[in-house]
Scaffold this active site. Structure first.
Site, PDB file in Angstrom:
ATOM      1  N   CYS A   1       0.768  -1.191   0.012  1.00 22.22           N
ATOM      2  CA  CYS A   1       0.058   0.115  -0.103  1.00 22.22           C
ATOM      3  C   CYS A   1       0.796   1.388  -0.160  1.00 22.22           C
ATOM      4  O   CYS A   1       0.454   2.316   0.140  1.00 22.22           O
ATOM      5  CB  CYS A   1      -0.945   0.132   1.208  1.00 22.22           C
ATOM      6  SG  CYS A   1      -0.219   0.195   2.818  1.00 22.22           S
ATOM      7  N   THR A   2       2.087   1.070   0.074  1.00 22.00           N
ATOM      8  CA  THR A   2       3.074   2.351   0.159  1.00 22.00           C
ATOM      9  C   THR A   2       2.828   3.375  -0.961  1.00 22.00           C
ATOM     10  O   THR A   2       2.635   4.732  -0.559  1.00 22.00           O
ATOM     11  CB  THR A   2       4.557   1.961   0.081  1.00 22.00           C
ATOM     12  OG1 THR A   2       4.862   0.841   1.132  1.00 22.00           O
ATOM     13  CG2 THR A   2       5.325   3.132   0.429  1.00 22.00           C
TER      14      THR A   2
END
Length: 405
Positions: free
Chosen positions: A109-110
């Protein structure tokens, strides 16, 4: 990095095989394998359910070591998904295209997380890791599962990332899966954590997936009124009930802000030490992130557990303990407490340092949130007869899925 194949497990009967991508320590994988367990229960001997995670892959070998330790019947492949073919995944799980019941996973999800917005490439949605969404679609297209479940941070749905999100939905729609998406609050499904995640679910037969109704309700960052007919959110204190823990090395908050943190009441953060509250006038109003020096409130769910918090990023426990000099200090959450806030089983084992463990759990899907999504999908796929449901335990026999009371 080429994928590294680990030992193949023995067969687990007629359970339907599942492919897990970006598996990490296995939050969604646990949900798959424990979907037959009643909500908010973690029995030492889980009820056999309709699925088994046949193969799980991730770039982080340490996280896969943790997964393998807890799900020894799963084949794990360590490697970059961009260099791992779908045929390799199918072969490792002893499957052919069309055999998998599910593809599950949460691409890192970065690129879409709010915590990464200080980087221009993330604000402008130029992070190269965003291409991992395409890899997820590629595996779905080539493995042809009966359904898929994709999880990610809520920020994926923001206007900033609209191009990526629309492209993802379009690609899955072209495959015939009719993807449905919704942002869910973990606390609304019995998780003692105010963690929002977006889920995208699609079925190969094109029928629209229906998300489960919340079972719990309560206040949150954006909620001031809620449904009083539902169960109240599970609080941190309730989550820790009966839990016996021992002190962990380095758990006390020392250094520049250690004394200040100890003076902050539960549920408050650094804002306590501004001119508007009752502490010292040390900080400017809203000059830090909300989680800076944040203390848990015993009577509320926890805030989101972060994967890589700085030394003064909470939530910290509401209790203070004396340090070697006898001065009271706030303490970090202990691993068993983190497991409770993630609704992982108490006997879940993790490999690595304390920072490694925090990263693995912070990146995971709370098990009960995953179970809620997967339980609804299992019912809708027809593995159980909804008319005979008198509890939430799903059991798959050798010939068909049945319910037991």
């Amino acid at each position: 990095m080429p994928a590294e194949l680990r030992p193949t497990p023995s067969s687990r009967g007629s359970q339907l095989p599942v492919i897990s991508l970006f598996a990490g320590a296995g939050g969604l994988d646990l949900a798959v394998e424990r979907v037959a367990d009643a909500p908010l229960s973690s029995p030492s001997s889980p009820t056999p359910g309709p699925y088994r995670v046949a193969v799980a892959t991730d770039y982080a070998p340490q996280a896969l070591d943790t997964l393998a330790l807890n799900l020894p019947g799963t084949v794990t492949l360590s490697g970059d998904i961009r260099e791992t073919s779908t045929s390799e995944l199918l072969r490792a799980g002893s499957m052919a295209s069309g055999d998998a019941a599910l593809v599950i996973g949460g691409p890192p999800c970065t690129p879409f997380s709010k915590s990464g917005f200080w980087l221009a490439e993330k604000r402008e949605s130029r992070d190269p890791n965003a291409s991992l969404l395409e890899e997820y679609v590629r595996v779905v297209a080539q493995s042809k599962p009966e359904a898929f479940v994709l999880e990610n941070v809520q920020a994926l749905t923001y206007k900033t990332h609209k191009a990526h999100f629309d492209q993802l939905l379009s690609a899955l729609t072209e495959l015939g899966y009719n993807p449905q998406w919704k942002t869910l609050l973990a606390a609304d499904y019995g998780v003692p954590q105010l963690r929002k995640r977006v889920f995208i679910v699609g079925r190969r037969d094109g029928k629209a997936y229906k998300f489960p109704e919340p079972t719990h309700a309560g206040p949150s960052e954006t909620t001031r009124t809620w449904d009083l007919s539902k169960l109240p959110h599970v609080t941190a204190q309730q989550a820790f009930e009966g839990l016996v823990t021992t002190p962990e090395k380095g758990e006390l908050l020392e250094g520049k802000y250690g004394e200040l943190a100890a003076e902050i009441p539960g549920g408050q953060n650094y804002l306590w030490h501004t001119s508007r509250y009752g502490g010292r006038d040390e900080f400017e109003w809203r000059s830090r992130y909300w989680t800076f020096l944040l203390r848990l409130a015993a009577d509320k769910p926890s805030s989101t557990l972060q994967a890589q918090p700085g030394p003064y990023v909470g939530p910290f426990h509401w209790e203070n303990l004396p340090n070697e000099e006898g001065n009271l200090r706030a303490r970090r959450l202990r691993v068993p407490e983190l497991l409770r806030l993630m609704t992982f089983p108490d006997d879940f084992r993790l490999i690595g340092s304390r920072a490694d463990i925090q990263r693995q759990l912070g990146n995971a899907v709370p098990m009960e949130l995953g179970k809620a999504v997967l339980r609804a999908l299992t019912l809708q796929l027809g593995y159980v007869d909804p008319e005979t449901v008198n509890d939430d335990r799903l059991v798959r026999s050798t010939s068909s899925a049945v319910l037991i009371s």
